[in-house]
Structure formats: structure tokens, C-alpha cells
Design an enzyme around this catalytic site. Structure first.
Site, PDB file in Angstrom:
ATOM      1  N   HIS A 155       0.836  -1.204   0.000  1.00  0.00           N
ATOM      2  CA  HIS A 155       0.000   0.000   0.000  1.00  0.00           C
ATOM      3  C   HIS A 155       0.869   1.252   0.000  1.00  0.00           C
ATOM      4  CE1 HIS A 155      -3.496   2.531   1.266  1.00  0.00           C
ATOM      5  NE2 HIS A 155      -2.533   3.207   1.891  1.00  0.00           N
ATOM      6  N   GLU A 156       1.900   1.268   0.839  1.00  0.00           N
ATOM      7  CA  GLU A 156       2.778   2.443   0.907  1.00  0.00           C
ATOM      8  C   GLU A 156       3.599   2.595  -0.372  1.00  0.00           C
ATOM      9  OE1 GLU A 156       2.402   4.579   3.203  1.00  0.00           O
ATOM     10  OE2 GLU A 156       0.966   3.294   4.244  1.00  0.00           O
ATOM     11  N   HIS A 180       1.587   4.422  -2.923  1.00  0.00           N
ATOM     12  CA  HIS A 180       1.600   5.873  -2.744  1.00  0.00           C
ATOM     13  C   HIS A 180       2.845   6.488  -3.384  1.00  0.00           C
ATOM     14  CE1 HIS A 180      -1.951   6.641  -0.452  1.00  0.00           C
ATOM     15  NE2 HIS A 180      -1.616   5.865   0.557  1.00  0.00           N
ATOM     16  N   GLU A 211      -6.282   6.998  -1.429  1.00  0.00           N
ATOM     17  CA  GLU A 211      -6.294   5.812  -0.584  1.00  0.00           C
ATOM     18  C   GLU A 211      -6.952   4.638  -1.297  1.00  0.00           C
ATOM     19  OE1 GLU A 211      -4.769   5.314   2.173  1.00  0.00           O
ATOM     20  OE2 GLU A 211      -4.040   7.372   2.333  1.00  0.00           O
TER      21      GLU A 211
END
Length: 348
Positions: free
Chosen positions: A176-177, A180, A260
Site C-alpha cells: 500500500h505504501e 503511494h 487511498e
């Protein structure tokens, strides 16, 4: 995917626009602070028993003095803004990390090296540089990323996250990071946090100063506190602190929750385990508060889950200050990808 490329290009453009808006905000602050200073001086003359000024003439004189002063103050303000903007685009990650207490670099040979290995493997899988990994001393569970470009990105995870999530859940959070970073969300947020921090950095320095006084408590233990300035510097520092704290919630209103949702979708393609990330989000949402981030609204918006305490009444009924989609929606979307959307996942 064209949509992903369009989103990345939009984030890159946003970073530039935020730099421009930062310069505009600095000029506006300079004018308002200067006008307020001359209004205060005029009010002191107006309140004197021997004064012959009227309140209208006091405001007129304050406005004229402000216009004269801003002829040289505004160019100086623009130069300072340009210098700080350069720092935001080159050293923004280091500036943000330096403001977070309890953060340490995680070396590969430490006990938590499994997280470093997972992050390195995921980075190789997606074909991007491996970010640095930092650990935040907090028993709660959360994670966020800072950086102005992929080569200088850093992932920060809490100690509670490393201890309470299993391997597949931790892999989903790290993916997930990384999403980003690939989408340049971290560049936009790092520039935002760094530019806004200019007002808090300078405000704290001008209002409190750097000299410290040695004081002792009733048990004889030595304590230290900042010595507060007085006069013009204290006024400027106070105005900068107020201005920065007023801007933070307004800027958060403009943050899109799409970042997100996209960052949740990418790990499903990378790890092939969307259910693991759904479980991780469910567990993180139960204990996501990071006390070190309570005072940083924008830095909290960078986390995988809202890190602050419970929202107040206005925030609950309006939802205006929410920087994340509801965790239930995110879990349903991830379960939908995995064909399991009938109920929330059970935390293991």
C-alpha cells in the site's frame, strides 16, 4: 493504465501548484501581519488620553503604513518562499522526519529485518528503488510514507504494526505504501507538509526562541523549557503559528480520498492477497492512534488509517475533516476483489 498515468501526472502538477500557493499564502500573511501590527500601534495612540486620533484615521494610517512597508517586505517574502520551496522539493523528506519524535532507521540486521526484506522484495517486483524503512516508537498500528521522489522515499511503520500483523498482512501494508510512492501521492503530501511547516518552524523559533532556561521541579530534578520571546518577534511568531494552524484544516479539505482507494487496489495486483490487506486495515482501525501525530493534521492524512483520536461532534456530523474513506468501504472493496464481500474479515 492510462487512468493511473493521468493520476500520476496530476499529482506532479499539484506539487507545483502547491508551491505557487505557498508563495501566495506567504504574501497574504505578510500583508495581514503587517496591517495588524500597525493597527495595534494605532490603537495604542488612540487609547491615550491626550490622543486626538479617531478610529477611522487610525485604520487609514495603518493601511498606508502597510502599503509602504510591503514594498520591500513582499520581495523579501517571495525570496524566502522560493528558498523554502527549493528545500521542500529537495529535502522535504528529511525535514518531515526530523519533526517526528521517536523515529529510528531500521537496519536489515535488526530483529524486525523481515519488514526490510518484504519491502525490498516488493520494490523489486514493481521495479522501483527500495525505500528506506523507519520505525516509530508507538505500540499502536499505523504506517505512512514521505519523500519527494521514489529515489528518496521513506516508509515509516509503528512498532505495534510490526508486532501485531502477520507476514501477509504486513506485506499488504508495505505494498500500500509503495503504491503511494508510485502514484506520487507522497510527493504532493510531503511538499504540502513541508510548506505548511514553514509557518510552524519559524513561528516556534520567533515566539519561543532557542535559548533554554534550567528549572527544577519539587523533587530537585532538572527540567528544561523554551524561554518565550517578547516584543515584535513574539508578535510575528504568534501570527505565524495561528496562520499555520488555520491553514492546515483548510488544506485537508482539498485532499482527495481517491489516493487511498487507488493505493488499496495496487497491493491486490502486487501481492494477489487483497484479503490480507483487508484484515490488516480492520486490525489497524481498532488501534490506529499515533500520539506523536496528534498535532500534525496533514502528516496524519498521510497515514494508512486516521492516526488521531476520536473526531469531535462537528467532524462526525459533517465529515469535512476526514482525509480517509471509511474503513468499512475500503474493506468491502478489497473483499470484493477477492470475492469475499459478504462480511468483515475476522482478525487473526
Amino acid at each position: 493504465m492510462p487512468i493511473a498515468y493521468t493520476y500520476i501526472d496530476r499529482n506532479k502538477r499539484r506539487s507545483v501548484w502547491f508551491i505557487v500557493l505557498f508563495a501566495v499564502a506567504s504574501v497574504v500573511f505578510t500583508y495581514v501581519a503587517t496591517l495588524g501590527f500597525y493597527v495595534l500601534l494605532g490603537a495604542l495612540d488612540y487609547l491615550r488620553p491626550t490622543g486626538f486620533l479617531t478610529w477611522g484615521s487610525t485604520l487609514s494610517q495603518a493601511w498606508l503604513h502597510t502599503l509602504q512597508a510591503c514594498r520591500w517586505l513582499v520581495p523579501v517574502c517571495v525570496l524566502i518562499s522560493a528558498f523554502w520551496a527549493h528545500l521542500a522539493l529537495t529535502e522535504g523528506d528529511e525535514l518531515v522526519l526530523s519533526r517526528i519524535p521517536g523515529v529510528r532507521y531500521l537496519a536489515k540486521f535488526e530483529d524486525e529485518s523481515e519488514a526490510s526484506t518484504l519491502l525490498e522484495n516488493l520494490s523489486i517486483t514493481v521495479g522501483m528503488p527500495t525505500p528506506r524503512l523507519y520505525v516509530l516508537a508507538d505500540s499502536s498500528m499505523n504506517a505512512f510514507t514521505v519523500g519527494v521522489r521514489p529515489e528518496r522515499a521513506a516508509v515509516v511503520v509503528s512498532e505495534g504494526l510490526l508486532k501485531n500483523l502477520d507476514r501477509t498482512q504486513l506485506e499488504g501494508v508495505l505494498a500500500h505504501e509503495l503504491a503511494h510512492i508510485r502514484n506520487y501521492d507522497v510527493r504532493t503530501m510531503t511538499v504540502l507538509v513541508t510548506c505548511l511547516a514553514f509557518f510552524t518552524f519559524a513561528g516556534e523559533y520567533l515566539f519561543y526562541g532557542t535559548e533554554k532556561e534550567n528549572i527544577y521541579d519539587e523533587n530537585g530534578l532538572e527540567l528544561r523549557r523554551m524561554s518565550r520571546r517578547t516584543g515584535f518577534l513574539a508578535y510575528i511568531g504568534l501570527m505565524m503559528l495561528i496562520y499555520g494552524y488555520l491553514l492546515a484544516p483548510l488544506i485537508r479539505l482539498g485532499l482527495s480520498r481517491t489516493r487511498e482507494r487507488l493505493a488499496d487496489a495496487d497491493p491486490a495486483l502486487i501481492t494477489r492477497h487483497p484479503r490480507a490487506l483487508a484484515r490488516a486495515l480492520w486490525r489497524i482501525s481498532a488501534d490506529s492512534r499515533i500520539e506523536a501525530l496528534d498535532s500534525s493534521v496533514l502528516l496524519g492524512a498521510m497515514c494508512i488509517a486516521t492516526p488521531a483520536g476520536r473526531p469531535n461532534f462537528f467532524e462526525r456530523i459533517s465529515g469535512l475533516s476526514s482525509s480517509h474513506p471509511p474503513v468499512e468501504e475500503r474493506i468491502y472493496a478489497l473483499n470484493d476483489m477477492d470475492g469475499m464481500f459478504e462480511q468483515f474479515p475476522t482478525a487473526r
